[in-house]
Motif scaffolding. Structure first.
Motif, PDB file in Angstrom:
ATOM      1  N   CYS A  64      30.795  38.996  38.184  1.00  0.00           N
ATOM      2  CA  CYS A  64      29.825  39.674  37.327  1.00  0.00           C
ATOM      3  C   CYS A  64      29.956  41.181  37.429  1.00  0.00           C
ATOM      4  N   GLY A  88      32.895  41.317  42.835  1.00  0.00           N
ATOM      5  CA  GLY A  88      32.107  40.094  42.757  1.00  0.00           C
ATOM      6  C   GLY A  88      32.853  38.920  43.352  1.00  0.00           C
ATOM      7  N   CYS A 110      23.198  42.349  44.265  1.00  0.00           N
ATOM      8  CA  CYS A 110      23.630  41.256  43.398  1.00  0.00           C
ATOM      9  C   CYS A 110      23.015  41.490  42.035  1.00  0.00           C
ATOM     10  N   MET A 111      23.554  42.310  41.240  1.00  0.00           N
ATOM     11  CA  MET A 111      24.745  43.140  41.358  1.00  0.00           C
ATOM     12  C   MET A 111      24.371  44.575  41.699  1.00  0.00           C
ATOM     13  N   CYS A 169      28.596  38.528  46.980  1.00  0.00           N
ATOM     14  CA  CYS A 169      29.595  37.464  46.946  1.00  0.00           C
ATOM     15  C   CYS A 169      30.797  37.787  47.818  1.00  0.00           C
TER      16      CYS A 169
HETATM   17  S1  SF4 Z   1      27.076  39.279  44.040  1.00  0.00           S
HETATM   18 FE1  SF4 Z   1      25.787  38.472  42.398  1.00  0.00          FE
HETATM   19  S2  SF4 Z   1      26.282  39.710  40.603  1.00  0.00           S
HETATM   20 FE2  SF4 Z   1      27.949  39.969  42.111  1.00  0.00          FE
HETATM   21  S3  SF4 Z   1      29.489  38.448  41.587  1.00  0.00           S
HETATM   22 FE3  SF4 Z   1      28.139  37.538  43.119  1.00  0.00          FE
HETATM   23  S4  SF4 Z   1      26.592  36.453  41.927  1.00  0.00           S
HETATM   24 FE4  SF4 Z   1      27.593  37.882  40.537  1.00  0.00          FE
END
Ligand code: SF4
Lengths: 224, 175
Positions: free
Chosen positions: A75, A111, A170-171, A140
Motif C-alpha cells: 500500500c 509495505g 500503517c501507512m 508490514c
Molecule cells: S503497513 Fe499497512 S499500509 Fe503498509 S503495506 Fe502493510 S498493511 Fe499496507
C-alpha cells in the motif's frame, strides 16, 4: 553457496537461461550458457570506508543527494508520489526519484512484500551501486503488520536485506517518510549507514534466509 | 428471469433456486450437466459474458463449490450457477472452449485449491505463487498461521488481546 552446477539442473530455470545452441547466419553453431555468459558470477567484496575528513566529506555529499529507486510494493507505494509533489516537495532535501537501480542509492520497501516481490526486490537491491541504503516503510516490513499470518508475505525485512531506517505506521504519512529521510541523513553523516558492507559480510546468512523462502531461485547467486 | 428459470427447470435438473431483487439469481446443478446448460445459456439465451468463476471450500461436507456467474448484456441480468464437486481428487470439466479467458480463472483455482481442469491451457503453470510445494494455500485445512511462523521468522513481542477480556480486566479488575 550452491555451486553453478545446481542452478543448471534447477527445474524452475527459465528455458532461455538453459544451455542452448544458437545457429549463426553462416551456419556456425554457437554454444550459449546464459548463466555464465550473460551474468557475472563473482561475489561482491567489502568496500572499506575512507578515513577521516575524506569519508566525512563523502558522507555529507551522499546524505545530501539521496536518489530513490521507483520501486513500489504494497500500500505504501501510494504514499510516495505525494512526496514529490509541491506540498511535501522532497526535492528540497536532495531526494529524487530514479527509474533504474543502476542510478539510485536508496531502495524504499513500501509495505508488505510477497515472496514473489521479494525476489525482485533482492535483484533490484543487488543491482544498485554502493553506497546504498534501504528504508522500510510500514509495520508490514517490521513484523508483518496485518499480514503477519499470511502464507505469502514475509514478516521481517531485516532478515533478507540490511535495513537502515524503519518507519512505523500503517501507512506512514509523507511527513513520516520525510522524517525517515532525515534520520537516514543523520545516520549517513555519522557513518553508521554501512548496510551494503554488512550485506556482503553476512552474505551467507542473508542468502540462506532468502533461499529458504524463494524456492525457485532461477537467477545468479548475486545479481550484479 | 422467471420464464428463463422455468424453461431451465424443464430441461435441466436444477434445484435450490435463490432469487434476489438486487443481485443475480442463483441456481444449483449437477456438475455433469454444467457444460450442456452453460452452452445453451450462452448460445440460446444471450448470456455472453462470464463474469467470474469462484470457489468455496466446504470442508465439513467434503465438497468444493464452484460458482459460475454469467451475464446477459442485452437484458442486463446475471445468473449464478453453483455446482458441487468432491474434495478428494477434485476435478471439473473446463469451460475454456466457451470463454477463452476462463483458462486464467481455472489456472488460479488449480493453484489455490488444487482443483484440476483437464485440458485447460496452461492450467499447471504457476500463477501467483512461485515454486510453491505445499498444499494449495486456500484450502481450509492449510494452516497459514503455522506456515508463516515456521517460514518467515516471526518477530517476538507480538501480543494480541481479546477486546472483551481486555476491557473486562480494565473496567472490573477485582472480578
Ligand atoms: S503497513 Fe499497512 S499500509 Fe503498509 S503495506 Fe502493510 S498493511 Fe499496507
Amino acid at each position: 553457496m550452491s555451486d553453478k552446477k545446481d542452478i543448471h539442473e534447477d527445474k524452475f530455470l527459465a528455458p532461455e537461461n538453459r544451455k542452448h545452441v544458437v545457429i549463426g547466419p553462416d551456419g556456425e553453431e554457437i554454444h550459449v550458457d546464459p548463466l555464465n555468459d550473460y551474468f557475472c558470477t563473482d561475489m561482491p567484496k567489502v568496500e572499506k570506508p575512507y578515513k577521516g575528513v575524506m569519508e566525512k566529506f563523502l558522507n555529507w555529499a551522499r546524505a545530501e543527494s539521496l536518489w530513490v529507486l521507483a520501486f513500489g510494493t504494497g500500500c505504501g507505494s501510494i504514499e510516495l508520489p505525494p512526496l514529490f509533489s509541491p506540498r511535501f516537495d522532497a526535492y528540497r532535501f536532495g531526494v529524487a526519484m530514479r527509474p533504474t537501480p543502476r542510478q539510485s542509492g536508496v531502495l524504499i520497501i513500501s509495505g508488505y512484500l510477497a515472496v514473489k516481490t521479494l525476489k525482485r526486490a533482492i535483484r533490484s537491491y543487488e543491482q544498485m551501486q554502493n553506497p546504498k541504503y534501504v528504508i522500510a516503510l510500514g509495520s508490514c516490513t517490521i513484523n508483518g503488520g496485518m499480514y503477519w499470518d499470511s502464507y505469502n508475505t514475509i514478516n521481517r525485512l531485516d532478515h533478507y536485506l540490511p535495513v537502515d531506517v524503519y518507519i512505523a505506521g500503517c501507512m506512514p504519512r509523507p511527513e513520516a517518510v520525510l522524517a525517515g529521510f532525515m534520520k537516514l541523513k543523520e545516520r549517513i553523516k555519522k557513518g553508521d549507514a554501512e548496510g551494503a558492507n554488512e550485506y556482503v559480510e553476512k552474505l551467507d546468512w542473508y542468502k540462506a534466509n532468502q533461499k529458504k523462502i524463494i524456492k525457485d531461485w532461477n537467477m545468479p547467486d548475486y545479481n550484479w | 428471469m422467471n420464464e428463463l428459470i422455468n424453461h431451465l427447470k424443464e430441461r435441466f435438473p436444477i434445484y435450490d433456486v435463490v432469487e434476489s431483487t438486487t443481485g443475480p439469481t442463483f441456481v444449483s446443478l449437477d456438475a455433469a450437466k454444467l457444460i450442456p446448460m452453460i452452452t445453451s445459456l450462452k448460445t440460446n439465451h444471450g448470456f455472453k459474458i462470464l463474469v467470474i468463476l469462484s470457489t468455496v471450500d466446504w470442508i465439513e461436507d467434503g465438497k468444493f463449490q464452484l460458482t459460475y456467474i454469467i451475464n446477459n448484456p442485452d437484458e442486463k441480468t446475471d445468473l449464478g450457477i453453483r455446482i458441487f464437486i468432491d474434495r478428494e481428487n477434485a476435478s471439473m470439466e473446463s469451460i475454456h472452449k466457451l470463454w477463452v479467458f476462463a483458462a486464467t480463472f481455472q489456472r488460479e483455482i488449480k493453484e489455490m485449491y488444487g482443483i484440476d481442469f483437464p485440458g485447460s491451457p496452461g492450467v499447471d503453470d504457476q500463477f501467483l505463487l512461485e515454486g510453491w510445494d505445499e498444499m494449495p494455500p486456500m484450502r481450509r485445512d492449510f494452516d497459514t498461521k503455522k506456515y508463516s511462523e515456521d517460514t518467515f521468522f516471526p518477530r517476538p513481542g507480538r501480543e494480541t488481546n481479546d477486546p472483551a477480556e481486555y476491557m473486562k480486566q480494565k473496567l472490573y479488575p477485582d472480578e
